[in-house]
Design an enzyme around this catalytic site. Structure first.
Site, PDB file in Angstrom:
ATOM      1  N   ALA A  11       0.860  -1.214   0.109  1.00  0.00           N
ATOM      2  CA  ALA A  11       0.048   0.077   0.006  1.00  0.00           C
ATOM      3  C   ALA A  11       0.733   1.263   0.111  1.00  0.00           C
ATOM      4  CB  ALA A  11      -0.693  -0.127   1.183  1.00  0.00           C
ATOM      5  N   ASN A  13       3.385   3.849  -2.396  1.00  0.00           N
ATOM      6  CA  ASN A  13       3.588   4.829  -3.602  1.00  0.00           C
ATOM      7  C   ASN A  13       2.715   4.339  -4.762  1.00  0.00           C
ATOM      8  OD1 ASN A  13       4.668   6.870  -2.254  1.00  0.00           O
ATOM      9  ND2 ASN A  13       6.741   6.459  -2.968  1.00  0.00           N
ATOM     10  N   ILE A  14       2.896   3.179  -5.220  1.00  0.00           N
ATOM     11  CA  ILE A  14       2.413   2.564  -6.432  1.00  0.00           C
ATOM     12  C   ILE A  14       1.201   1.865  -5.912  1.00  0.00           C
ATOM     13  CG2 ILE A  14       2.674   0.801  -8.294  1.00  0.00           C
ATOM     14  CD1 ILE A  14       5.426   0.754  -8.144  1.00  0.00           C
ATOM     15  N   ARG A  85      14.048   1.227  -5.126  1.00  0.00           N
ATOM     16  CA  ARG A  85      15.530   1.446  -5.295  1.00  0.00           C
ATOM     17  C   ARG A  85      15.714   2.775  -4.574  1.00  0.00           C
ATOM     18  NH1 ARG A  85      17.607   1.382 -11.383  1.00  0.00           N
ATOM     19  NH2 ARG A  85      15.569   1.622 -12.098  1.00  0.00           N
ATOM     20  N   ARG A  91      18.254  -2.572  -9.883  1.00  0.00           N
ATOM     21  CA  ARG A  91      17.116  -3.233  -9.532  1.00  0.00           C
ATOM     22  C   ARG A  91      17.536  -4.586  -8.817  1.00  0.00           C
ATOM     23  NH1 ARG A  91      15.643  -1.249 -14.741  1.00  0.00           N
ATOM     24  NH2 ARG A  91      13.890   0.339 -14.364  1.00  0.00           N
ATOM     25  N   ILE A 121       4.687  -6.415  -9.783  1.00  0.00           N
ATOM     26  CA  ILE A 121       5.693  -5.124 -10.101  1.00  0.00           C
ATOM     27  C   ILE A 121       6.983  -5.029  -9.538  1.00  0.00           C
ATOM     28  CG2 ILE A 121       5.337  -2.807 -10.245  1.00  0.00           C
ATOM     29  CD1 ILE A 121       2.577  -2.710 -10.309  1.00  0.00           C
ATOM     30  N   ASN A 123      10.630  -5.472  -7.929  1.00  0.00           N
ATOM     31  CA  ASN A 123      11.855  -5.798  -8.629  1.00  0.00           C
ATOM     32  C   ASN A 123      12.777  -6.521  -7.569  1.00  0.00           C
ATOM     33  OD1 ASN A 123      11.747  -4.490 -11.094  1.00  0.00           O
ATOM     34  ND2 ASN A 123      11.593  -2.473  -9.918  1.00  0.00           N
ATOM     35  N   ARG A 154       7.789   5.047 -21.967  1.00  0.00           N
ATOM     36  CA  ARG A 154       8.936   5.745 -21.651  1.00  0.00           C
ATOM     37  C   ARG A 154       9.613   5.920 -23.295  1.00  0.00           C
ATOM     38  NH1 ARG A 154      11.032   2.927 -15.956  1.00  0.00           N
ATOM     39  NH2 ARG A 154       9.986   4.367 -14.805  1.00  0.00           N
ATOM     40  N   HIS A 178      13.834  -6.475 -17.427  1.00  0.00           N
ATOM     41  CA  HIS A 178      13.402  -5.191 -17.003  1.00  0.00           C
ATOM     42  C   HIS A 178      14.755  -4.462 -16.375  1.00  0.00           C
ATOM     43  CE1 HIS A 178      11.117  -1.594 -15.805  1.00  0.00           C
ATOM     44  NE2 HIS A 178      11.058  -1.879 -14.481  1.00  0.00           N
TER      45      HIS A 178
HETATM   46  N1  APR Z   1       3.560  -7.895   2.119  1.00  0.00           N
HETATM   47  C1  APR Z   1       2.793  -6.709   1.835  1.00  0.00           C
HETATM   48  N2  APR Z   1       3.426  -5.686   1.829  1.00  0.00           N
HETATM   49  C2  APR Z   1       4.754  -5.494   2.057  1.00  0.00           C
HETATM   50  C3  APR Z   1       5.366  -6.558   2.444  1.00  0.00           C
HETATM   51  C4  APR Z   1       4.821  -7.767   2.440  1.00  0.00           C
HETATM   52  N3  APR Z   1       5.458  -8.713   3.022  1.00  0.00           N
HETATM   53  N4  APR Z   1       6.620  -6.150   2.607  1.00  0.00           N
HETATM   54  C5  APR Z   1       6.844  -4.850   2.374  1.00  0.00           C
HETATM   55  N5  APR Z   1       5.525  -4.248   1.986  1.00  0.00           N
HETATM   56  C6  APR Z   1       5.043  -2.839   1.675  1.00  0.00           C
HETATM   57  C7  APR Z   1       5.745  -1.954   2.371  1.00  0.00           C
HETATM   58  O1  APR Z   1       5.328  -1.996   3.583  1.00  0.00           O
HETATM   59  C8  APR Z   1       5.395  -0.679   1.561  1.00  0.00           C
HETATM   60  O2  APR Z   1       4.395  -0.119   2.025  1.00  0.00           O
HETATM   61  O3  APR Z   1       5.154  -2.582   0.296  1.00  0.00           O
HETATM   62  C9  APR Z   1       5.146  -1.299   0.093  1.00  0.00           C
HETATM   63  C10 APR Z   1       5.981  -0.769  -0.944  1.00  0.00           C
HETATM   64  O4  APR Z   1       5.720   0.685  -1.000  1.00  0.00           O
HETATM   65  P1  APR Z   1       6.863   1.685  -1.266  1.00  0.00           P
HETATM   66  O5  APR Z   1       7.934   1.665  -0.304  1.00  0.00           O
HETATM   67  O6  APR Z   1       5.986   3.047  -1.576  1.00  0.00           O
HETATM   68  O7  APR Z   1       7.432   1.259  -2.763  1.00  0.00           O
HETATM   69  P2  APR Z   1       6.763   1.688  -4.207  1.00  0.00           P
HETATM   70  O8  APR Z   1       7.469   2.752  -4.941  1.00  0.00           O
HETATM   71  O9  APR Z   1       5.214   1.183  -4.157  1.00  0.00           O
HETATM   72  O10 APR Z   1       7.456   0.315  -5.017  1.00  0.00           O
HETATM   73  C11 APR Z   1       7.196  -0.932  -4.780  1.00  0.00           C
HETATM   74  O11 APR Z   1       7.801  -1.784  -6.814  1.00  0.00           O
HETATM   75  O12 APR Z   1       8.567  -0.771  -8.815  1.00  0.00           O
HETATM   76  C12 APR Z   1       8.954  -1.537  -7.683  1.00  0.00           C
HETATM   77  O13 APR Z   1      11.076  -1.248  -7.307  1.00  0.00           O
HETATM   78  C13 APR Z   1       9.891  -1.022  -6.734  1.00  0.00           C
HETATM   79  O14 APR Z   1      10.132  -3.246  -5.630  1.00  0.00           O
HETATM   80  C14 APR Z   1       9.392  -2.014  -5.287  1.00  0.00           C
HETATM   81  C15 APR Z   1       8.184  -1.931  -5.555  1.00  0.00           C
END
Ligand code: APR
Length: 312
Positions: A11, A13-14, A85, A91, A121, A123, A154, A178
């Site tokens: 939950a 950024n993505i 990252r 990655r 999604i 990485n 892109r 990727h």
């Molecule tokens: N189960 C569920 N969620 C988890 C777990 C898990 N076991 N471990 C970590 N998370 C959650 C984190 O708590 C965090 O809220 O995954 C979320 C990731 O969110 P962000 O840190 O904001 O990362 P985001 O930019 O969304 O990218 C996530 O996508 O593009 C790829 O390289 C990027 O691997 C990364 C992923």
């Protein structure tokens, strides 16, 4: 028929942007899942989004949770769980952290929503989606990775700007892993059917290919974390094609068994996504150059996939 359910694992950024897009396209109800320490964060984000729906006029139910039971019966699962990252990282540098995470997600999904169409999604993408499929034992039709739609977008953007045309008219395809040796397929690149080479000079093309390959890193360098608007939109295009049986042809990471000469490997190739999931893998006639680039990319993907396969 009843409303569709889309479970977003992660939950952050993505995940947040995915929820906002699903809501505005009215594809179904959303469950925002995260780890227990971030359950309240997920709940708060869900409430904010529902209230945004009240402003804008969208009825989708959006809930936050850290309980896998709430994901039961999901039609689509989009996985962003893991860390993104930081500047200077590749990655592949994420593998040690994200491998145990994708495994725990696979275990939860296998128990609670084994029939979902899954889009990974996290990485390093090709290795993470490989491990997910392996651990769940799901058919390849139901497990894909999102990278090609984003990398192609892109490429399309940079080409459109250079050619001075609308992004709407750009058609392009980026295949392979990727990573920095992804493969832009120039023969598939046109402005509404007009070969791109008519509109963009060779030296400019080379520079754009280079920028595309490092497109994710450019944003990480600027923001300190990875991109999220475009990755979310790209995954939603794939989810929508499945849910609405659109049969779009989209570059996606898919499990290869012989296609393009590769076996037991996830890598980006053109696929048709419809109600059956991956309904067809399309094999292009690549030039010798493109084949060589794909082989190089496949070698990198194989390397990181082997790391995952040999790690317990
Ligand atoms: N189960 C569920 N969620 C988890 C777990 C898990 N076991 N471990 C970590 N998370 C959650 C984190 O708590 C965090 O809220 O995954 C979320 C990731 O969110 P962000 O840190 O904001 O990362 P985001 O930019 O969304 O990218 C996530 O996508 O593009 C790829 O390289 C990027 O691997 C990364 C992923």
């Amino acid at each position: 028929s009843k409303r569709k359910k889309i479970a977003l694992i992660g939950a952050g950024n993505i995940g947040g942007e995915l929820a906002a897009l699903v809501q505005r396209k009215d594809l179904g109800d959303v469950v925002l899942f995260d780890i227990p320490q971030k359950a309240n964060f997920a709940k708060g984000k869900a409430l904010d989004l529902e209230q945004n729906g009240a402003v804008l006029g969208y009825d989708a139910r959006i809930t936050g949770t850290s309980d896998w039971k709430d994901c039961a019966g999901a039609d689509v699962l989009i996985i962003t769980a893991g860390i993104p990252r930081k500047p200077g990282q590749s990655r592949d540098d994420l593998v040690a952290t994200n491998l145990p995470i994708i495994r725990s997600v696979a275990d939860g999904a296998k128990e609670h929503c084994p029939d979902a169409f899954v889009i990974v999604i996290s990485n390093p993408l090709d290795a993470m989606v490989y491990e997910y499929k392996r651990r769940v034992g799901a058919p390849r039709e139901k497990v894909v990775g999102m990278a090609g739609v984003l990398d192609s977008a892109r490429f399309q953007l940079f080409l459109a700007r250079e050619a001075g045309v609308s992004v709407k008219d750009l058609r392009a395809m980026v295949l392979g892993g990727h990573g920095d040796d992804m493969v832009p397929v120039l023969s598939a690149c046109t402005v509404n059917g007009v070969p791109i080479t008519k509109l963009v000079a060779k030296d400019k093309l080379d520079a754009i290919i280079e920028r595309t390959r490092k497109g994710g890193g450019e944003i990480v360098g600027l923001m300190g974390t990875s991109a999220y608007y475009a990755p979310a939109s790209a995954a939603v295009a794939m989810a929508e094609s499945y849910l609405l049986d659109q049969k779009r042809l989209l570059a996606s990471a898919v499990y290869l068994s012989g296609e393009y000469g590769y076996n037991d490997l996830y890598m980006g190739v053109p696929v048709i996504i419809g109600a059956g999931g991956v309904e067809k893998i399309v094999e292009l006639d690549l030039s010798e150059d493109e084949k060589a680039m794909l082989a190089k990319s496949a070698k990198s993907v194989q390397g990181i996939t082997d790391v995952v396969k040999s790690s317990t």
